[in-house]
Design an enzyme around this catalytic site. Structure first.
Site, PDB file in Angstrom:
ATOM      1  N   HIS A  41      61.863  13.806  16.742  1.00 53.58           N
ATOM      2  CA  HIS A  41      62.094  13.716  15.168  1.00 53.58           C
ATOM      3  C   HIS A  41      62.812  11.994  14.595  1.00 53.58           C
ATOM      4  O   HIS A  41      61.829  12.157  13.329  1.00 53.58           O
ATOM      5  CB  HIS A  41      63.376  14.536  14.827  1.00 53.58           C
ATOM      6  CG  HIS A  41      63.074  16.147  15.422  1.00 53.58           C
ATOM      7  ND1 HIS A  41      63.600  16.382  16.666  1.00 53.58           N
ATOM      8  CD2 HIS A  41      62.658  17.089  14.935  1.00 53.58           C
ATOM      9  CE1 HIS A  41      63.678  17.761  16.923  1.00 53.58           C
ATOM     10  NE2 HIS A  41      62.923  17.940  15.977  1.00 53.58           N
ATOM     11  N   GLN A  75      49.997  23.270  13.593  1.00 49.27           N
ATOM     12  CA  GLN A  75      51.216  22.941  12.452  1.00 49.27           C
ATOM     13  C   GLN A  75      50.807  22.325  10.943  1.00 49.27           C
ATOM     14  O   GLN A  75      50.550  22.363  10.421  1.00 49.27           O
ATOM     15  CB  GLN A  75      52.541  22.792  13.067  1.00 49.27           C
ATOM     16  CG  GLN A  75      53.981  22.842  11.826  1.00 49.27           C
ATOM     17  CD  GLN A  75      55.465  22.458  12.462  1.00 49.27           C
ATOM     18  OE1 GLN A  75      55.651  23.770  12.174  1.00 49.27           O
ATOM     19  NE2 GLN A  75      55.663  21.955  12.124  1.00 49.27           N
TER      20      GLN A  75
END
Ligand code: AMP
Length: 282
Positions: free
Chosen positions: A37, A154
């Protein structure tokens, strides 16, 4: 770093930044952050003047029986990491702030794309992802949004949605960040016991093997997939969901090594479903 829980706070802050002529990057996450992240936050900080990260475990992308309730959460740790990586605003809404009780609108791609790969076992997943990302685009109005190649389908789905709905947002894909031993970093790795953690290495090993074979000139997709599958099947704790080769844009199965191909795996290690992939470009 500003912590905002209300849509109106985010809108007001972003409006103030835009008035100053500053660009805004968005990093959507479900929290329990790791270096995968923060690599997106770092990239957003390089590309944009202001970085907004969202931390929201989005219920609409979980099916009944999936891990919505047990999904790991540690907002204080997330904030510390985000701040250390120069994030300017974290948006951390309650479910009620994002979805009113009578919410009845979804964003759904109607082609075969979201039904491939992960869509086979998670048929409503990408509808939830598209809906929440679409809402985040409307709330944050970013110039750029950053997504990991780790979740390759995604990323492809978001690219499709952004183009189809004419979002004025550049979608930036970022490389997979791995543990030292190769395992792709994931919030779900925390579910693994010590023995499962060792067994989980078959995913990255299979990905590296496939990449090596393709790099050595193997041009038979079936041979590459077969070798990857065999390696995973040798691990008793692993149960294959899929080992597939698809077109890098459409996500449709391919048989020939042409263009850009996504080699993707999804494997259950015990009860935990993990994914990994590599891209081959012809
Ligand atoms: P998540 O919190 O799992 O929804 O992930 C939020 C974003 O971080 C998504 O764009 C993911 O693709 C990305 N991400 C998660 N793990 C990694 C990783 N190991 N490397 C790069 N990006 C990642």
């Amino acid at each position: 770093m500003i912590i905002a829980t209300k849509i109106s706070e985010v809108r007001a802050q972003v409006a103030a930044w835009k008035k100053e002529g500053l660009t805004v990057g968005l990093v959507p996450t479900m929290g329990y952050l790791h270096e995968g992240h923060t690599s997106l936050v770092d990239r957003a900080g390089k590309d944009c003047d202001r970085v907004v990260a969202s931390v929201f475990v989005n219920p609409t992308q979980f099916a009944p029986g999936e891990d919505l309730e047990t999904y790991p959460r540690d907002f204080d740790h997330d904030c510390a990491l985000l701040e250390a990586h120069g994030c300017h605003l974290v948006f951390h809404p309650e479910v009620e702030e994002m979805y009113s009780q009578d919410a009845a609108t979804f964003v759904e791609i109607l082609s075969e794309m979201p039904k491939q790969l992960c869509g086979k076992t998670r048929p409503t997943h990408f509808r939830g992802v598209c809906t929440v990302v679409s809402k985040l685009f409307n709330i944050v109005t970013p110039d750029k949004a950053f997504f990991g190649q780790k979740d390759a389908q995604q990323l492809a789905v978001i690219r499709r949605m952004a183009e189809d709905l004419s979002y004025p947002v550049e979608i930036v894909g970022c490389p997979i960040v791995r543990e030292k031993d190769g395992l792709a970093k994931s919030s779900r790795n925390t579910y693994l016991s010590e023995t499962e953690r060792k067994a989980a290495l078959v995913l990255s090993k299979a990905v590296f093997l496939g990449e090596e074979l393709a790099g050595q000139g193997e041009r038979d997709v079936k041979q590459i997939l077969g070798a990857m599958r065999k390696l995973i099947e040798e691990e008793p704790l692993a149960r294959i969901d899929y080992v597939s080769a698809v077109d890098g844009v459409t996500m449709m199965p391919v048989e020939n090594m042409q263009g850009q191909i996504l080699f993707a795996v999804a494997v259950y290690i015990g009860k935990t479903r993990l994914i990994d992939n590599f891209i081959w470009k012809g």
